[in-house]
Motif scaffolding. Structure first.
Motif, mmCIF file in Angstrom:
data_model
loop_
_atom_site.group_PDB
_atom_site.id
_atom_site.type_symbol
_atom_site.label_atom_id
_atom_site.label_comp_id
_atom_site.label_asym_id
_atom_site.label_seq_id
_atom_site.Cartn_x
_atom_site.Cartn_y
_atom_site.Cartn_z
ATOM 1 N N GLY A 107 10.309 32.327 -18.971
ATOM 2 C CA GLY A 107 10.360 32.316 -17.770
ATOM 3 C C GLY A 107 10.987 30.678 -17.260
ATOM 4 N N ALA A 108 9.936 29.749 -17.645
ATOM 5 C CA ALA A 108 10.558 28.521 -17.306
ATOM 6 C C ALA A 108 11.530 27.926 -17.997
ATOM 7 N N GLY A 109 11.790 28.345 -19.348
ATOM 8 C CA GLY A 109 12.782 27.811 -20.378
ATOM 9 C C GLY A 109 14.068 28.791 -19.724
ATOM 10 N N GLY A 110 13.995 29.769 -19.368
ATOM 11 C CA GLY A 110 15.173 30.558 -19.036
ATOM 12 C C GLY A 110 15.617 30.052 -17.483
ATOM 13 N N ALA A 111 14.788 29.661 -16.797
ATOM 14 C CA ALA A 111 14.979 29.328 -15.405
ATOM 15 C C ALA A 111 15.738 27.719 -15.669
ATOM 16 N N THR A 112 15.557 26.940 -16.527
ATOM 17 C CA THR A 112 15.941 25.501 -16.749
ATOM 18 C C THR A 112 17.264 25.904 -17.287
ATOM 19 N N LEU A 113 17.565 26.679 -18.135
ATOM 20 C CA LEU A 113 19.130 27.010 -18.588
ATOM 21 C C LEU A 113 19.907 27.506 -17.528
ATOM 22 N N LEU A 114 19.447 28.431 -16.792
ATOM 23 C CA LEU A 114 20.093 28.914 -15.578
ATOM 24 C C LEU A 114 20.535 27.968 -14.762
ATOM 25 N N ALA A 115 19.601 27.057 -14.260
ATOM 26 C CA ALA A 115 19.795 26.346 -13.288
ATOM 27 C C ALA A 115 20.755 25.149 -13.762
ATOM 28 N N ALA A 116 20.452 24.735 -15.066
ATOM 29 C CA ALA A 116 21.704 24.008 -15.785
ATOM 30 C C ALA A 116 22.879 24.371 -15.489
ATOM 31 N N LEU A 117 23.048 25.578 -16.092
ATOM 32 C CA LEU A 117 24.306 26.324 -15.997
ATOM 33 C C LEU A 117 25.050 26.554 -14.656
ATOM 34 N N ALA A 118 24.330 26.903 -13.713
ATOM 35 C CA ALA A 118 24.962 27.147 -12.190
ATOM 36 C C ALA A 118 24.885 25.776 -11.690
ATOM 37 N N GLY A 119 24.155 24.856 -11.570
ATOM 38 C CA GLY A 119 24.313 23.530 -10.974
ATOM 39 C C GLY A 119 25.633 22.758 -11.592
ATOM 40 N N TYR A 120 25.868 22.873 -13.027
ATOM 41 C CA TYR A 120 26.668 22.384 -13.617
ATOM 42 C C TYR A 120 28.368 23.069 -13.111
ATOM 43 N N GLY A 121 28.369 24.377 -12.760
ATOM 44 C CA GLY A 121 29.420 24.917 -12.548
ATOM 45 C C GLY A 121 29.695 24.701 -10.872
ATOM 46 N N LEU A 122 28.615 24.477 -10.095
ATOM 47 C CA LEU A 122 29.003 24.300 -8.879
ATOM 48 C C LEU A 122 29.193 22.747 -8.622
ATOM 49 N N SER A 172 10.429 34.648 -12.435
ATOM 50 C CA SER A 172 10.227 33.124 -12.754
ATOM 51 C C SER A 172 11.647 32.680 -13.139
ATOM 52 N N LEU A 173 12.591 33.313 -13.610
ATOM 53 C CA LEU A 173 13.859 33.025 -13.767
ATOM 54 C C LEU A 173 14.682 32.249 -12.640
ATOM 55 N N VAL A 174 14.398 32.554 -11.462
ATOM 56 C CA VAL A 174 14.971 32.163 -10.568
ATOM 57 C C VAL A 174 14.005 30.812 -9.862
ATOM 58 N N SER A 175 14.877 29.795 -9.762
ATOM 59 C CA SER A 175 14.602 28.460 -9.387
ATOM 60 C C SER A 175 15.499 27.799 -8.374
ATOM 61 N N PRO A 176 15.516 28.096 -7.248
ATOM 62 C CA PRO A 176 16.319 27.340 -6.282
ATOM 63 C C PRO A 176 16.323 25.807 -6.087
ATOM 64 N N PHE A 177 14.966 25.506 -6.156
ATOM 65 C CA PHE A 177 14.800 23.967 -6.376
ATOM 66 C C PHE A 177 15.518 23.057 -7.801
ATOM 67 N N GLY A 178 15.320 23.954 -8.642
ATOM 68 C CA GLY A 178 15.907 23.822 -9.960
ATOM 69 C C GLY A 178 17.236 23.469 -10.005
ATOM 70 N N LEU A 179 17.872 24.691 -9.361
ATOM 71 C CA LEU A 179 19.499 24.664 -9.304
ATOM 72 C C LEU A 179 20.009 23.306 -8.405
ATOM 73 N N TYR A 180 19.201 23.221 -7.452
ATOM 74 C CA TYR A 180 19.564 22.200 -6.364
ATOM 75 C C TYR A 180 19.607 20.924 -7.222
ATOM 76 N N LEU A 181 18.590 20.702 -7.852
ATOM 77 C CA LEU A 181 18.524 19.245 -8.824
ATOM 78 C C LEU A 181 19.379 19.114 -9.628
ATOM 79 N N MET A 182 19.786 20.282 -10.339
ATOM 80 C CA MET A 182 20.920 20.201 -11.506
ATOM 81 C C MET A 182 22.152 20.117 -10.847
ATOM 82 N N TRP A 183 22.284 20.691 -9.707
ATOM 83 C CA TRP A 183 23.674 20.427 -8.997
ATOM 84 C C TRP A 183 23.824 18.872 -8.486
#
Length: 307
Positions: A107-122, A172-183
């Motif tokens: 959960g946490a590992g996948g959420a971090t990877l998805l947040a990094a990919l999405a934040g980088y793309g945005l 747990s794979l969805v982390s809006p705050f993590g996505l915002y931080l990585m963005w």
């Protein structure tokens, strides 16, 4: 200039007033004392529960009731309590620990990877709807997780995924705050020129991300990972409504069942096991913070100094 300063100090003394520099030093000293006192109070507030937990984990069941909470008992039973905790009810505590590690790793590992990919793309791709996505992310950060727990349960119940590990892992794979931080982090951490150079050399988008951008995003990813690990490790309400089988409980729900069992009239009193299990529960989190501290600090300090 020196004569003017000396004259100012002399006039101030003659008028019975402190020189400006002395007043500034006194103000700074008072502010330092106030800050030290406030820091000490915060430190006591943070460490006192940990000290209580550590001290009481060394007591027997009877010692918990016969001694003061912050005083050691006559019998030191920490290692016996640890052995009893791990062996109680056919070692169910170890099963709960493995379940928690599963939820955290996936959960946490996948959420971090998805947040990094999405934040980088945005941050690095220009496309329509970026502002709308930004508004959705900010809105998702403002919504507490407990408000979405019941709708999530109803959706997973329709899908037949309740009482399974997926009911805890997938949300747990969805982390809006993590996505915002990585963005925000990726916008400054990865230069656009570096991405263009990788494209000129023939690298694809995924290879550019994992080979070129990911090392630069590592401090931010570690920061997001720590937030997600703590949130998933301490997750209580979601597993409570999703899981009914004790074999899939995480540590938070498992220790709660022991506490409820000890509080009932016909249940076995295992308060010493609850306290010892709580102590064992926080050890991995402390170890994770100590091991990843330098990456976390570098991630928070990135961009604070300009060349």
């Amino acid at each position: 200039m020196a004569l003017t300063s000396a004259a100012t100090r002399t006039a101030a003394r003659a008028a019975g007033r402190r020189p400006p520099r002395v007043r500034r030093r006194a103000t700074r000293r008072r502010g330092s004392v106030t800050l030290t006192v406030l820091t000490g109070l915060v430190l006591i507030y943070a460490l006192l529960p940990l000290a209580w937990l550590l001290i009481n984990a060394t007591k027997t069941q009877q010692g918990l009731f016969d001694s003061f909470g912050l005083a050691l008992a006559e019998d030191f039973a920490l290692f016996d309590n640890i052995a009893d905790t791990l062996a109680y009810d056919d070692g169910i505590f170890l099963r709960w620990l493995l379940n928690t590690l599963l939820y955290v790793c996936v959960g946490a590992g996948g959420a971090t990877l998805l947040a990094a990919l999405a934040g980088y793309g945005l941050a690095k791709y220009d496309f329509r709807g970026r502002k709308a996505i930004f508004a959705v992310v900010i809105g998702a950060v403002a919504i507490p997780g407990t408000a979405l727990a019941v709708p999530t349960f109803l959706m997973f119940s329709r899908l037949g995924l309740t009482n399974t590990p997926w009911a805890v892992v997938i949300p747990s794979l969805v982390s809006p705050f993590g996505l915002y931080l990585m963005w925000i982090f990726a916008a400054d951490a990865v230069p656009d020129e570096l991405i263009e150079a990788a494209r000129v050399d023939g690298a694809g988008e995924f290879r550019t991300f994992f080979s070129v951008s990911a090392p630069l995003l590592a401090p931010g990813m570690v920061t997001v990972l720590l937030f997600n690990v703590v949130a998933t490790w301490n997750n209580y309400f979601l597993p409570l409504i999703m899981l009914k089988n004790p074999d899939w409980y995480p540590l938070t729900i498992g220790l709660k069942t022991w506490s409820q069992q000890a509080g009932t009239a016909g249940g076995e009193a295992v308060f010493h096991l609850v306290i010892t299990g709580s102590l064992l529960t926080i050890v991995p989190l402390i170890a994770a913070f100590l091991l990843l501290q330098r990456y976390w600090q570098s991630g928070l300090a990135t961009g604070s100094v300009k060349e």
